[in-house]
Design a protein around this motif. Structure first.
Motif, PDB file in Angstrom:
ATOM      1  N   SER A 341       2.168   4.287  10.029  1.00  0.00           N
ATOM      2  CA  SER A 341       1.788   5.635   9.621  1.00  0.00           C
ATOM      3  C   SER A 341       3.011   6.529   9.447  1.00  0.00           C
ATOM      4  N   GLU A 342       3.921   6.486  10.404  1.00  0.00           N
ATOM      5  CA  GLU A 342       5.141   7.307  10.323  1.00  0.00           C
ATOM      6  C   GLU A 342       5.918   6.994   9.056  1.00  0.00           C
ATOM      7  N   ASN A 343       6.046   5.717   8.732  1.00  0.00           N
ATOM      8  CA  ASN A 343       6.794   5.303   7.546  1.00  0.00           C
ATOM      9  C   ASN A 343       6.114   5.769   6.258  1.00  0.00           C
ATOM     10  N   ILE A 344       4.779   5.640   6.213  1.00  0.00           N
ATOM     11  CA  ILE A 344       4.038   6.044   5.012  1.00  0.00           C
ATOM     12  C   ILE A 344       4.138   7.549   4.801  1.00  0.00           C
ATOM     13  N   GLN A 346       6.430   9.534   5.814  1.00  0.00           N
ATOM     14  CA  GLN A 346       7.817   9.844   5.432  1.00  0.00           C
ATOM     15  C   GLN A 346       8.024   9.624   3.932  1.00  0.00           C
ATOM     16  N   GLU A 347       7.549   8.477   3.428  1.00  0.00           N
ATOM     17  CA  GLU A 347       7.736   8.155   2.018  1.00  0.00           C
ATOM     18  C   GLU A 347       6.899   9.073   1.114  1.00  0.00           C
ATOM     19  N   LEU A 348       5.687   9.371   1.521  1.00  0.00           N
ATOM     20  CA  LEU A 348       4.838  10.236   0.710  1.00  0.00           C
ATOM     21  C   LEU A 348       5.363  11.669   0.675  1.00  0.00           C
ATOM     22  N   ASN A 349       5.907  12.120   1.775  1.00  0.00           N
ATOM     23  CA  ASN A 349       6.473  13.473   1.796  1.00  0.00           C
ATOM     24  C   ASN A 349       7.727  13.567   0.930  1.00  0.00           C
ATOM     25  N   LYS A 350       8.461  12.468   0.796  1.00  0.00           N
ATOM     26  CA  LYS A 350       9.596  12.436  -0.143  1.00  0.00           C
ATOM     27  C   LYS A 350       9.097  12.637  -1.569  1.00  0.00           C
ATOM     28  N   LEU A 351       7.975  11.976  -1.891  1.00  0.00           N
ATOM     29  CA  LEU A 351       7.401  12.130  -3.219  1.00  0.00           C
ATOM     30  C   LEU A 351       6.854  13.549  -3.426  1.00  0.00           C
ATOM     31  N   LYS A 352       6.309  14.126  -2.371  1.00  0.00           N
ATOM     32  CA  LYS A 352       5.832  15.509  -2.451  1.00  0.00           C
ATOM     33  C   LYS A 352       6.989  16.448  -2.775  1.00  0.00           C
ATOM     34  N   ASP A 353       8.124  16.226  -2.129  1.00  0.00           N
ATOM     35  CA  ASP A 353       9.291  17.071  -2.383  1.00  0.00           C
ATOM     36  C   ASP A 353       9.831  16.872  -3.804  1.00  0.00           C
ATOM     37  N   LYS A 354       9.717  15.646  -4.309  1.00  0.00           N
ATOM     38  CA  LYS A 354      10.220  15.329  -5.649  1.00  0.00           C
ATOM     39  C   LYS A 354       9.294  15.842  -6.737  1.00  0.00           C
ATOM     40  N   TYR A 355       7.970  15.874  -6.432  1.00  0.00           N
ATOM     41  CA  TYR A 355       6.978  16.294  -7.429  1.00  0.00           C
ATOM     42  C   TYR A 355       6.130  17.456  -6.889  1.00  0.00           C
ATOM     43  N   PRO A 356       6.771  18.586  -6.591  1.00  0.00           N
ATOM     44  CA  PRO A 356       6.018  19.711  -5.999  1.00  0.00           C
ATOM     45  C   PRO A 356       4.960  20.284  -6.934  1.00  0.00           C
ATOM     46  N   ARG A 357       5.119  20.051  -8.238  1.00  0.00           N
ATOM     47  CA  ARG A 357       4.133  20.557  -9.195  1.00  0.00           C
ATOM     48  C   ARG A 357       2.865  19.718  -9.178  1.00  0.00           C
ATOM     49  N   TYR A 358       2.993  18.483  -8.723  1.00  0.00           N
ATOM     50  CA  TYR A 358       1.856  17.570  -8.701  1.00  0.00           C
ATOM     51  C   TYR A 358       1.174  17.476  -7.331  1.00  0.00           C
ATOM     52  N   ILE A 359       1.957  17.503  -6.247  1.00  0.00           N
ATOM     53  CA  ILE A 359       1.404  17.264  -4.911  1.00  0.00           C
ATOM     54  C   ILE A 359       1.483  18.523  -4.054  1.00  0.00           C
ATOM     55  N   LYS A 360       0.328  18.953  -3.552  1.00  0.00           N
ATOM     56  CA  LYS A 360       0.261  20.121  -2.670  1.00  0.00           C
ATOM     57  C   LYS A 360       0.620  19.759  -1.237  1.00  0.00           C
ATOM     58  N   GLY A 364      -3.695  14.178   7.013  1.00  0.00           N
ATOM     59  CA  GLY A 364      -4.324  13.086   7.730  1.00  0.00           C
ATOM     60  C   GLY A 364      -3.540  12.680   8.962  1.00  0.00           C
ATOM     61  N   LYS A 365      -3.857  11.484   9.434  1.00  0.00           N
ATOM     62  CA  LYS A 365      -3.244  10.981  10.665  1.00  0.00           C
ATOM     63  C   LYS A 365      -3.429   9.475  10.714  1.00  0.00           C
ATOM     64  N   GLY A 366      -2.485   8.769  11.336  1.00  0.00           N
ATOM     65  CA  GLY A 366      -2.602   7.329  11.446  1.00  0.00           C
ATOM     66  C   GLY A 366      -2.648   6.698  10.075  1.00  0.00           C
ATOM     67  N   LEU A 367      -3.634   5.821   9.856  1.00  0.00           N
ATOM     68  CA  LEU A 367      -3.835   5.216   8.545  1.00  0.00           C
ATOM     69  C   LEU A 367      -5.072   5.809   7.862  1.00  0.00           C
ATOM     70  N   PHE A 368      -5.239   7.097   8.053  1.00  0.00           N
ATOM     71  CA  PHE A 368      -6.267   7.900   7.388  1.00  0.00           C
ATOM     72  C   PHE A 368      -5.516   9.035   6.691  1.00  0.00           C
ATOM     73  N   ILE A 369      -5.135   8.810   5.434  1.00  0.00           N
ATOM     74  CA  ILE A 369      -4.173   9.677   4.757  1.00  0.00           C
ATOM     75  C   ILE A 369      -4.744  10.191   3.442  1.00  0.00           C
TER      76      ILE A 369
END
Length: 469
Positions: A341-344, A346-360, A364-369
């Motif tokens: 979960s921590e790894n996922i 981390q990676e998804l938040n990197k994409l959020k930072d890269k695509y702020p126009r697409y991802i708000k 979630g928590k654990g493997l419920f994301i």
């Protein structure tokens, strides 16, 4: 008498026949939805772990977990071994008279895994049935003229008429005469403790039977804030209100702990669980209650049969549930969930930072994301306001449908979303997901974002919609 299909004939149906029979004999509307979302390609030959193998040889990664059922993936070897042993030994499956060994063992295991005196279990088939059991138990245990149930906005507790009375999402109750009188159910804003205090003051504590809350709201992937559940329990205890935690979707390892509420330093009076409990092979649910509450309601011989069910803890279902609990409750297994979960995140938040126009947001928590997309800049385009498409209730549903279809058709990844919050893509994989499969999900998400959401939507629309001129 007309001829019916044998088991072997059923297995040999063509995919075209399957679609036709589904449309005509199961649900025409759902069949249409499946076609629009591109799910008709899922002519599944076999399933193992996270992988679906199609008849044409394609392999699809199933990151929906059957909406939470497949915590251990498809056809987990240990679960199948238990089923085979059960069958080879001719163990009794349906026992209506006399104590059943596997029911007793499963109930004992649950009592050992849950805190304090959460010790008495009632077994059924579906999560909704466990909620029905909790409604009836708490009503009987209170037994002082109290009549109100409190639940949260956007809460989901099932679609049977009693459970539907407490569900507040997607208008599921619209058009039905629900089980509990509407005036006896009150909704409060989730994560707003003041709203709970206010409703107690308004109704008076003596008139409230129980409050039911999901530690993670399943339909919108909303996690309880720090101290929220703890305060719910403290306030309820002070006011003699029964607390029910609905762990049907978020429990059994999904959050990184065996039950989600265990992270919140509080203990409810009743817990409901289902979905993952049968190991992905059997339908079983459980309502576990504090012993004093259960005995107050059903403890006497005269009241012991007030709430029973035909399929109360069938033997094979209990056997698979026992094995499931042994697998998921292992601390090393839970630790791997937290690490993944921590790894996922981390990676998804990197994409959020890269695509702020697409991802708000990434929620979630654990493997419920949930990946919450920002569709506003696309919806503002006047062209989209003219779109009409069957099944799709709003333009956001259309837009998310395009994303889900792109993942499936171009990247062989199956994901889903809920109409209650269609801008949120749900990542709910089996808990046994491998690092390689996680990487596939992250890589496919990168490619979806790189392609551009508008391009995906245009592609989807061309194939599926009609525009009003």
């Amino acid at each position: 008498m007309k001829k019916i299909l044998s088991f072997n004939e059923s297995l040999n149906l063509t995919h075209k026949q399957t679609i036709n029979y589904y449309r005509n004999y199961i649900n025409k509307g759902l069949a249409t939805a499946f076609r629009i979302l591109g799910l008709n390609i899922l002519d599944i030959k076999s399933a193992n772990g996270c992988t679906l193998e199609l008849s044409n040889g394609d392999k699809i990664l199933d990151f929906t977990s059957g909406i939470g059922v497949l915590a251990l993936g498809h056809n987990h070897k240990k679960i199948i071994d238990v089923e085979r042993k059960f069958q080879d030994l001719n163990i009794i499956d349906t026992q209506k008279f006399g104590p059943n060994k596997l029911q007793a063992a499963l109930a004992y295991n649950l009592s050992q895994l849950l805190p304090e005196d959460l010790e008495v279990s009632f077994f059924a088939v579906s999560g909704a049935e466990s909620v029905e059991a909790a409604i009836k138990l708490s009503t009987m245990a209170k037994d002082n003229g109290a009549k109100y149930f409190i639940s949260a906005t956007e809460g989901y507790h099932g679609k049977t008429l009693g459970a539907l009375s407490l569900t507040d999402t997607e208008n599921f109750s619209e058009g039905f005469h629900v089980g509990l009188p509407k005036e006896n159910t009150k909704k409060i804003e989730y994560n707003n403790i003041q709203a709970y205090k206010d409703i107690i003051t308004k109704l008076s504590k003596e008139k409230i039977i129980a409050i039911i809350i999901e530690p993670i709201q399943g339909q919108i992937v909303e996690v309880a804030k720090k101290n929220y559940l703890k305060e719910i329990c403290a306030i309820s205890k002070k006011n003699n209100i029964i607390v029910i935690f609905d762990e049907i979707k978020c429990g059994l390892g999904r959050s990184g702990n065996l039950f989600s509420f265990l992270d919140h330093e509080c203990v409810p009076d009743i817990v409901t669980t289902s979905k993952a409990l049968g190991g992905g092979k059997n339908a079983i649910s459980a309502m576990i209650a504090r012993k004093k509450i259960f005995n107050r309601a059903y403890g006497s011989i005269n009241k012991s049969t007030l709430h029973t069910t035909t399929f109360f803890g069938l033997g094979e279902a209990c056997a698979t549930a026992i094995e499931t609990l042994n697998i998921i409750s292992d601390e090393s297994f839970l630790k791997t969930i937290r690490t993944k979960s921590e790894n996922i995140f981390q990676e998804l938040n990197k994409l959020k930072d890269k695509y702020p126009r697409y991802i708000k947001s990434i929620k979630g928590k654990g493997l419920f994301i949930g990946i919450e997309f920002d569709f506003d800049h696309i919806i503002s385009n006047v062209t989209f306001k003219k779109i009409k498409i069957p099944f799709m209730k709003s333009i956001k549903t259309v837009l998310m449908g395009a994303i889900v279809r792109e993942y499936l058709h171009e990247h062989k990844v199956l994901l889903h979303f809920n109409n209650s919050q269609p801008e949120t893509l749900v990542f709910l994989p089996p808990l046994i997901i491998s690092d390689g499969e996680i990487n596939t999900f992250i890589d496919s998400t990168k490619k979806v974002l790189e392609k551009g959401l508008l391009n995906l939507f245009v592609k989807f629309i061309i194939g599926n919609i009609k525009v009003n001129n």
